[in-house]
Scaffold this active site. Structure first.
Site, PDB file in Angstrom:
ATOM      1  N   ASP A 164       0.972  -1.150   0.051  1.00  0.00           N
ATOM      2  CA  ASP A 164       0.133   0.399  -0.310  1.00  0.00           C
ATOM      3  C   ASP A 164       0.468   1.392   0.331  1.00  0.00           C
ATOM      4  O   ASP A 164       2.325   0.833   0.526  1.00  0.00           O
ATOM      5  CB  ASP A 164      -0.561  -0.220   0.887  1.00  0.00           C
ATOM      6  N   GLU A 196       0.139  -0.999   6.093  1.00  0.00           N
ATOM      7  CA  GLU A 196       1.089  -1.030   7.024  1.00  0.00           C
ATOM      8  C   GLU A 196       0.577   0.586   6.659  1.00  0.00           C
ATOM      9  O   GLU A 196       1.239   1.055   8.334  1.00  0.00           O
ATOM     10  CB  GLU A 196       2.533  -1.399   5.584  1.00  0.00           C
TER      11      GLU A 196
END
Length: 370
Positions: free
Chosen positions: A79, A140
């Site tokens: 991400d 994350e």
């Protein structure tokens, strides 16, 4: 050993695939096909369901072909932060930038590209190696959420390399803090502000007085605290009966963090008690601190690969967290090595082509050192 044009092309192709946190589906699907093209089988867990996203963590293994070799874990996250939609990479002056309207996404797609190209090189070059376990996490950037959902029991290795730092290229985050979120809900008593204010107990007054007795910012070289949000009241003519304070605290020392949080809660409870209000506190422990030294196995194992790539052992301390915190908390020594990304989370984010190449070479050397 690494083809410069190839790693740049791979990285640019990756950042062009949208994958903001909780929306990593397109990139996850792409990476599944990428690793399958190398003959690797990829599994995906249910982390997306648990964190409210549309993709889970990916896990694949490059099986070892060298007897007695030590298994290692390589990890990156899929991400990106916002704004990360429609990224257009620009290659100039020996670096890769975005076009200035979005972040670049080197955090952490540079590492995804590094890992893929390193594995590809190792396979194509028939380099003897041990078992390499690859974890690509989701979520994350919003609190290490994907890594927290990953089943660590499936890992054979007890050492891990995460490449997710904006420090000097090749340097290692050897120490990172514990990080807690707190929500403090202060309750008073509502009353008409013009007719009978003396019958009310103002929650804003309680919260403000408690806050005024506390320290925030950098408390010492190991500890920080910050109020991020304060919500209270709906009408001017009503004595406010509820205030919600949201804050965070971090420390390299678990004791200092616990002592600060205990003091903070006591301050709110004492103030509320004196003023006739009530306090409810909820604590979310995002991740815990870790501390690596030059004697840690994960550092000793990386010493030769780092040296062979032109780096030394440089251990830094950070006030932020990464998936390395989660691996370490689960008994897997994890070192967060910088891949050279700069000005992350900004529209000025960039990475040098030299660092893209050198980090890929470092990962190749880690794999062949097993």
């Amino acid at each position: 050993m690494i083809d410069e044009k190839q790693i740049v092309d791979t990285f640019c192709r990756y950042v062009e695939i949208d994958s903001e946190s909780r929306n990593e589906r397109k990139f996850a699907d792409f990476m599944i096909k990428e690793f399958e093209s190398l003959g690797l089988s990829v599994s995906e867990d249910k982390a997306g369901d648990a964190i409210g996203g549309n993709a889970g963590n990916l896990f694949t293994v490059l099986q070892g072909n060298k007897e007695g070799a030590r298994p290692i874990v390589l990890s990156a996250h899929l991400d990106t932060v916002v704004p990360g939609i429609g990224i257009k990479p620009v290659v100039k002056d020996g670096c890769v930038f975005s076009d200035g309207t979005t972040i670049l996404g080197a955090d952490n797609k540079a590492t995804v590209a590094n890992i893929f190209e390193a594995v590809k090189y190792v396979k194509e070059s028939n380099i003897p190696h041990g078992r390499v376990e690859i974890v690509l996490s989701v979520g994350e950037e919003i609190g290490l959420l994907g890594a927290m959902e990953f089943d660590m029991s499936q890992l054979e290795s007890k050492i891990c390399y995460v490449f997710d730092s904006g420090e000097e290229s090749g340097s290692i985050i050897g120490q990172a803090p514990s990080h807690w979120h707190l929500e403090i809900r202060v309750t008073g008593t509502p009353a008409h502000a013009g007719i009978c204010p003396e019958e009310g107990i103002n929650a804003i007054n309680i919260a403000s007085k408690a806050i005024s007795q506390l320290e925030f910012g950098r408390l010492d070289k190991e500890t920080t605290a910050n109020i991020g949000m304060f919500h209270a009241g709906e009408r001017l003519n009503i004595v406010c009966d509820e205030a919600v304070v949201r804050l965070e605290a971090r420390s390299l020392s678990k004791k200092k963090l616990q002592d600060y949080v205990d003091h903070l809660i006591a301050s709110f409870e004492k103030t509320a008690g004196e003023m006739g209000g009530k306090v409810e506190v909820s604590i979310e422990k995002l991740y815990e601190t870790f501390h690596l030294t030059e004697e840690s196995e994960v550092i000793k194992f990386a010493e030769k690969p780092l040296k062979d790539t032109g780096y030394g052992i440089v251990l830094n301390t950070t006030g932020g967290g990464s998936d390395a915190n989660v691996f370490n908390a689960n008994g897997i020594e994890a070192a967060n090595i910088s891949g050279g990304m700069k000005k992350v989370h900004t529209l000025e984010e960039y990475i040098s082509i030299e660092d893209l190449v050198k980090t890929t070479e470092l990962i190749v050397r880690l794999i062949e050192n097993a």
